[in-house]
Design an enzyme around this catalytic site. Structure first.
Site, PDB file in Angstrom:
ATOM      1  N   CYS A  86      51.187  14.656 -24.917  1.00  0.00           N
ATOM      2  CA  CYS A  86      51.804  15.627 -25.770  1.00  0.00           C
ATOM      3  C   CYS A  86      53.322  14.991 -25.772  1.00  0.00           C
ATOM      4  O   CYS A  86      53.971  15.115 -24.700  1.00  0.00           O
ATOM      5  CB  CYS A  86      51.843  16.932 -25.201  1.00  0.00           C
ATOM      6  SG  CYS A  86      53.063  17.955 -25.660  1.00  0.00           S
ATOM      7  N   CYS A  89      56.003  17.727 -24.612  1.00  0.00           N
ATOM      8  CA  CYS A  89      55.988  17.834 -23.317  1.00  0.00           C
ATOM      9  C   CYS A  89      56.814  16.857 -22.245  1.00  0.00           C
ATOM     10  O   CYS A  89      57.707  17.236 -21.446  1.00  0.00           O
ATOM     11  CB  CYS A  89      54.705  17.742 -22.850  1.00  0.00           C
ATOM     12  SG  CYS A  89      53.329  19.046 -23.479  1.00  0.00           S
TER      13      CYS A  89
END
Length: 319
Positions: A86, A89
Site C-alpha cells: 500500500c 500507507c
C-alpha cells in the site's frame, strides 16, 4: 469528539509572609520529553500515573492484540492498519510516528499488517487501507481512512486526547528502559497570563478547559488558585487582620483573613478560622463559609493531610 497539583513551594506573599506558589500547577497528563536511562540502569519504580510499554510505536498481531486492548485501559491506543503493497500507507506511517513521538507517551501506536492479520482487519471492518482507528478503554473509535496531511492528523489526535481526558484517562506510557517522565506545566497559556499578572485571562483559560473537560483536575486547581489571587491582591493585610481580631464573629472578616492566611502559607490557621466561624453562622453566611472552605481545599490539594483533617471537621460540623 470534544477536547485530566503538585506540592507548592514558598514564595513571598503580599504581606511579606512565605506563601504558596499559586502558579505551580503541573499536569499529570503532559509529560516532559523523556530521557533514556543510563546504560545498565533501570528506570526504577514507575509513578502511579505511568504504565510501562515496550515502545511508543510497536507492531501488533492477532496473538498480541488482547494485550493492546488491555493497554487501552490506561492510555489511548491508535491502531494503524496497513499493508506492505500500500503506497498511501507508506506515506502516512512516518507522519503517525512523528505525531506519536511528539505527544511523549500520551498515546501509543500499534501497527497491524492486515495481510498477515485478517482477523484484526475483520474485527474493525476495514474496507480500505490505510485505516486508522483508536481504542479507548477497550472501545474502538474510528479516526480516518487514507493518507492525511500532518496538520490534519495532529488535529485528530488532539480530539482523541480530549475524549480520553473526558473518560478520566490520566496515565502516560513509558517505554521500557526509559525514565518515567517528569510532569510539565498544564495549560501553559494560563501560566503565561499568571506570570504577566493577567488573572482574568488565566481564569478564562481554566474555565474554558473545564467546560471542555469537566474532569480536568489541573484546570480546577488552577481556577481555584486564580480565585484566591484575585480575592487577595487588593486587600490591606493589616486592616483585614485587625478587623478579624475585633470582630471574631464576622463572616466577611473571617473569609478575607482566611484567604490571607492560606496565601501566606498558614494553611491550618486558614482552615481553623473558617471552621470556627462556621459554627456561629447560619443561612447564607454559613453556606458562604462552606463554599470558601471547599475552594481552599482545592487550592492546597485534596490529598494534603491538612485538607483531609479539615474536611473531616467540616463534615462533623455540617452533620
Amino acid at each position: 469528539m470534544t477536547h485530566p497539583p503538585q506540592p507548592t513551594h514558598p514564595q513571598p506573599s503580599a504581606d511579606g509572609e512565605q506563601g504558596l506558589d499559586l502558579s505551580a500547577v503541573r499536569s499529570r497528563r503532559e509529560p516532559a520529553p523523556q530521557a533514556e536511562a543510563a546504560p545498565g540502569q533501570g528506570a526504577g519504580a514507575l509513578p502511579d500515573n505511568a504504565v510501562e510499554v515496550p515502545a511508543l510505536v510497536f507492531d501488533a498481531n492477532e496473538e498480541t492484540f488482547n494485550d493492546v486492548i488491555l493497554l487501552s485501559k490506561d492510555v489511548p491506543v491508535v491502531v494503524d492498519l496497513w499493508a506492505e503493497w500500500c503506497g498511501p500507507c507508506k506515506q502516512l506511517s512516518p507522519v503517525l510516528d512523528r505525531v506519536v513521538a511528539d505527544l511523549g507517551g500520551r498515546v501509543v501506536l500499534a501497527k497491524v499488517d492486515v495481510d498477515a492479520n485478517p482477523r484484526i482487519q475483520q474485527m474493525f471492518q476495514v474496507q480500505s487501507i490505510p485505516t486508522v482507528v483508536a481504542i479507548i478503554q477497550g472501545q474502538p473509535v474510528p479516526l480516518f481512512q487514507g493518507a492525511q496531511p500532518e496538520p490534519q492528523v495532529r488535529q485528530v489526535f488532539d480530539q482523541l486526547l480530549q475524549a480520553a481526558a473526558q473518560s478520566g484517562m490520566t496515565k502516560i506510557a513509558v517505554p521500557a528502559g526509559q525514565a518515567a517522565p517528569e510532569p510539565a506545566p498544564a495549560h501553559p497559556e494560563a501560566l503565561a497570563a499568571l506570570e504577566a499578572g493577567d488573572l482574568e485571562t488565566a481564569a478564562e483559560v481554566y474555565r474554558r478547559a473545564l467546560a471542555e473537560a469537566p474532569a480536568d483536575a489541573d484546570a480546577a486547581v488552577g481556577l481555584a488558585r486564580v480565585g484566591l489571587l484575585r480575592r487577595t491582591r487588593d486587600l490591606d493585610a493589616q486592616a483585614v487582620r485587625e478587623r478579624a481580631a475585633a470582630e471574631p464573629r464576622s463572616v466577611e472578616a473571617a473569609l478575607d483573613c482566611a484567604d490571607l492566611d492560606l496565601a501566606g502559607g498558614h494553611v491550618d490557621d486558614a482552615f481553623s478560622r473558617l471552621l470556627t466561624v462556621l459554627t456561629t453562622s447560619a443561612g447564607e453566611e454559613r453556606e458562604a463559609v462552606r463554599v470558601r472552605l471547599l475552594e481552599l481545599f482545592e487550592v492546597v490539594g485534596s490529598t494534603d493531610p491538612r485538607v483531609v483533617k479539615a474536611r473531616a471537621r467540616l463534615m462533623r460540623a455540617l452533620f
